[in-house]
Design a protein around this motif. Structure first.
Motif, PDB file in Angstrom:
ATOM      1  N   LEU A  93      33.770  41.152  27.428  1.00 56.24           N
ATOM      2  CA  LEU A  93      34.892  40.716  28.266  1.00 56.24           C
ATOM      3  C   LEU A  93      34.698  41.305  29.658  1.00 56.24           C
ATOM      4  CD1 LEU A  93      37.965  41.209  25.904  1.00 56.24           C
ATOM      5  CD2 LEU A  93      36.826  39.065  26.522  1.00 56.24           C
ATOM      6  N   LEU A  94      34.650  40.432  30.644  1.00 55.16           N
ATOM      7  CA  LEU A  94      34.597  40.864  32.044  1.00 55.16           C
ATOM      8  C   LEU A  94      36.038  40.865  32.538  1.00 55.16           C
ATOM      9  CD1 LEU A  94      32.978  41.512  34.632  1.00 55.16           C
ATOM     10  CD2 LEU A  94      33.059  39.046  35.111  1.00 55.16           C
ATOM     11  N   ARG A  95      36.564  42.061  32.821  1.00 51.42           N
ATOM     12  CA  ARG A  95      37.982  42.190  33.166  1.00 51.42           C
ATOM     13  C   ARG A  95      38.125  42.612  34.634  1.00 51.42           C
ATOM     14  NH1 ARG A  95      41.863  42.154  29.722  1.00 51.42           N
ATOM     15  NH2 ARG A  95      40.529  42.757  27.992  1.00 51.42           N
ATOM     16  N   ASN A  96      39.092  41.979  35.296  1.00 50.20           N
ATOM     17  CA  ASN A  96      39.437  42.328  36.675  1.00 50.20           C
ATOM     18  C   ASN A  96      40.460  43.461  36.633  1.00 50.20           C
ATOM     19  OD1 ASN A  96      40.276  42.519  39.315  1.00 50.20           O
ATOM     20  ND2 ASN A  96      41.004  40.414  39.483  1.00 50.20           N
ATOM     21  N   LEU A  97      40.054  44.677  37.029  1.00 50.29           N
ATOM     22  CA  LEU A  97      40.948  45.834  37.033  1.00 50.29           C
ATOM     23  C   LEU A  97      41.633  46.057  38.381  1.00 50.29           C
ATOM     24  CD1 LEU A  97      38.739  48.404  35.083  1.00 50.29           C
ATOM     25  CD2 LEU A  97      40.528  46.899  34.195  1.00 50.29           C
ATOM     26  N   GLY A  98      41.204  45.295  39.400  1.00 45.80           N
ATOM     27  CA  GLY A  98      41.768  45.483  40.739  1.00 45.80           C
ATOM     28  C   GLY A  98      43.114  44.803  40.908  1.00 45.80           C
ATOM     29  N   PRO A  99      43.795  45.054  42.041  1.00 45.02           N
ATOM     30  CA  PRO A  99      45.113  44.481  42.293  1.00 45.02           C
ATOM     31  C   PRO A  99      45.083  43.056  42.858  1.00 45.02           C
ATOM     32  CG  PRO A  99      44.555  45.983  44.058  1.00 45.02           C
ATOM     33  CD  PRO A  99      43.445  46.063  43.045  1.00 45.02           C
ATOM     34  N   ALA A 100      43.895  42.527  43.172  1.00 46.36           N
ATOM     35  CA  ALA A 100      43.793  41.206  43.794  1.00 46.36           C
ATOM     36  C   ALA A 100      43.174  40.202  42.826  1.00 46.36           C
ATOM     37  CB  ALA A 100      42.941  41.291  45.059  1.00 46.36           C
ATOM     38  N   THR A 101      43.420  38.918  43.089  1.00 46.08           N
ATOM     39  CA  THR A 101      42.830  37.841  42.292  1.00 46.08           C
ATOM     40  C   THR A 101      41.425  37.552  42.809  1.00 46.08           C
ATOM     41  OG1 THR A 101      44.974  36.847  41.834  1.00 46.08           O
ATOM     42  CG2 THR A 101      43.059  35.408  41.644  1.00 46.08           C
ATOM     43  N   ALA A 102      40.480  37.494  41.877  1.00 45.22           N
ATOM     44  CA  ALA A 102      39.101  37.120  42.229  1.00 45.22           C
ATOM     45  C   ALA A 102      38.996  35.610  42.049  1.00 45.22           C
ATOM     46  CB  ALA A 102      38.114  37.843  41.325  1.00 45.22           C
ATOM     47  N   ARG A 103      38.647  34.904  43.099  1.00 49.86           N
ATOM     48  CA  ARG A 103      38.580  33.443  43.064  1.00 49.86           C
ATOM     49  C   ARG A 103      37.129  32.980  42.925  1.00 49.86           C
ATOM     50  NH1 ARG A 103      43.561  32.213  43.148  1.00 49.86           N
ATOM     51  NH2 ARG A 103      45.003  33.208  44.573  1.00 49.86           N
ATOM     52  N   GLY A 104      36.952  31.946  42.106  1.00 48.87           N
ATOM     53  CA  GLY A 104      35.625  31.346  41.955  1.00 48.87           C
ATOM     54  C   GLY A 104      34.624  32.278  41.300  1.00 48.87           C
ATOM     55  N   VAL A 105      35.048  32.977  40.252  1.00 47.38           N
ATOM     56  CA  VAL A 105      34.178  33.950  39.575  1.00 47.38           C
ATOM     57  C   VAL A 105      33.053  33.193  38.860  1.00 47.38           C
ATOM     58  CG1 VAL A 105      34.044  35.735  37.798  1.00 47.38           C
ATOM     59  CG2 VAL A 105      36.065  35.563  39.270  1.00 47.38           C
ATOM     60  N   VAL A 106      31.820  33.620  39.116  1.00 43.39           N
ATOM     61  CA  VAL A 106      30.639  33.005  38.515  1.00 43.39           C
ATOM     62  C   VAL A 106      29.733  34.118  38.000  1.00 43.39           C
ATOM     63  CG1 VAL A 106      28.617  31.558  38.957  1.00 43.39           C
ATOM     64  CG2 VAL A 106      30.766  31.050  40.096  1.00 43.39           C
ATOM     65  N   ILE A 107      29.185  33.915  36.799  1.00 38.85           N
ATOM     66  CA  ILE A 107      28.214  34.843  36.216  1.00 38.85           C
ATOM     67  C   ILE A 107      26.824  34.256  36.453  1.00 38.85           C
ATOM     68  CG2 ILE A 107      27.406  35.933  34.074  1.00 38.85           C
ATOM     69  CD1 ILE A 107      30.190  36.833  34.943  1.00 38.85           C
ATOM     70  N   ASP A 108      25.906  35.076  36.899  1.00 40.18           N
ATOM     71  CA  ASP A 108      24.528  34.622  37.107  1.00 40.18           C
ATOM     72  C   ASP A 108      23.838  34.551  35.741  1.00 40.18           C
ATOM     73  OD1 ASP A 108      21.956  34.094  37.850  1.00 40.18           O
ATOM     74  OD2 ASP A 108      21.758  35.813  39.202  1.00 40.18           O
ATOM     75  N   ARG A 109      23.790  33.357  35.173  1.00 46.40           N
ATOM     76  CA  ARG A 109      23.217  33.166  33.837  1.00 46.40           C
ATOM     77  C   ARG A 109      21.721  33.492  33.812  1.00 46.40           C
ATOM     78  NH1 ARG A 109      26.397  28.806  30.662  1.00 46.40           N
ATOM     79  NH2 ARG A 109      28.302  28.671  31.865  1.00 46.40           N
ATOM     80  N   ASP A 110      21.028  33.187  34.890  1.00 43.01           N
ATOM     81  CA  ASP A 110      19.581  33.444  34.940  1.00 43.01           C
ATOM     82  C   ASP A 110      19.272  34.932  34.830  1.00 43.01           C
ATOM     83  OD1 ASP A 110      19.133  30.728  35.211  1.00 43.01           O
ATOM     84  OD2 ASP A 110      19.122  30.824  37.405  1.00 43.01           O
ATOM     85  N   ALA A 111      20.176  35.788  35.322  1.00 40.68           N
ATOM     86  CA  ALA A 111      19.943  37.227  35.296  1.00 40.68           C
ATOM     87  C   ALA A 111      20.045  37.799  33.873  1.00 40.68           C
ATOM     88  CB  ALA A 111      20.939  37.937  36.202  1.00 40.68           C
ATOM     89  N   LEU A 112      20.582  37.011  32.928  1.00 44.31           N
ATOM     90  CA  LEU A 112      20.706  37.482  31.543  1.00 44.31           C
ATOM     91  C   LEU A 112      19.430  37.231  30.740  1.00 44.31           C
ATOM     92  CD1 LEU A 112      24.383  36.488  30.797  1.00 44.31           C
ATOM     93  CD2 LEU A 112      23.444  38.791  30.891  1.00 44.31           C
ATOM     94  N   GLY A 113      18.384  36.866  31.377  1.00 42.86           N
ATOM     95  CA  GLY A 113      17.114  36.635  30.690  1.00 42.86           C
ATOM     96  C   GLY A 113      17.119  35.280  29.997  1.00 42.86           C
ATOM     97  N   GLY A 114      16.462  35.176  28.869  1.00 38.36           N
ATOM     98  CA  GLY A 114      16.369  33.906  28.166  1.00 38.36           C
ATOM     99  C   GLY A 114      17.493  33.696  27.179  1.00 38.36           C
TER     100      GLY A 114
END
Length: 167
Positions: A93-114
């Motif tokens: 789980l990727l959780r936002n702990l900050g007080p602001a909303t993160a917009r357009g959150v994207v995970i770099d799938r290529d960085a996770l290997g194969g």
């Protein structure tokens, strides 16, 4: 026939008089039209100057507004703090702990290997304070998972987080 002085007849005087009146009327009309055209041209030039000044002021205002929006977005992006929690063997789980909303959150799938990666909700996602993104990643074809993930949000910000392993 009536003959007047210098051998002119009355009809000649009348036609010459009409011609002179027509010449005077045409000249007066030309002068009046010329003055109106100059006045219209002067008004048109003034309108062009006014429009240019207005466009310049409007562009300056829009630039100031864009700077404020950019500053606000950058400040909000700096107020995002991430935590990556290991929920199960293949899920994080990727959780936002900050007080602001993160917009357009994207995970770099290529960085996770194969790895085969499934994200819920599907990016780009908006994550408010305390909200999370579920990441399921399975090693595929013998390719190990990477040791970290890269998260991008607000089109410019990026964070690299270590990927906790299941013990």
């Amino acid at each position: 026939m009536v003959t007047l002085a210098a051998g002119f007849e009355a009809k000649d005087w009348v036609s010459n008089g009409i011609a002179v009146l027509a010449l005077i009327a045409t000249s007066a009309l030309g002068l009046w039209t010329n003055r109106r055209n100059r006045a219209a041209q002067s008004r048109q030039e003034e309108l062009v100057r006014t429009q240019h000044d207005t466009n310049t002021r409007l562009a300056e205002i829009l630039e100031r507004l864009a700077d404020r929006v950019d500053a606000g977005t950058a400040a909000a992006a700096r107020n995002v703090e991430w935590a990556l929690e290991h929920a199960s063997k293949h899920r994080w789980l990727l959780r936002n702990l900050g007080p602001a909303t993160a917009r357009g959150v994207v995970i770099d799938r290529d960085a996770l290997g194969g790895a085969r990666v499934d994200l819920q909700p599907e990016p780009p996602a908006d994550l408010g304070p305390g909200e999370s993104l579920s990441i399921t990643a399975l090693e595929a074809w013998g390719a190990p998972l990477a040791d970290e993930i890269r998260v991008r949000w607000d089109d410019t910000e990026m964070a690299t987080l270590p990927l906790p392993r299941w013990l």
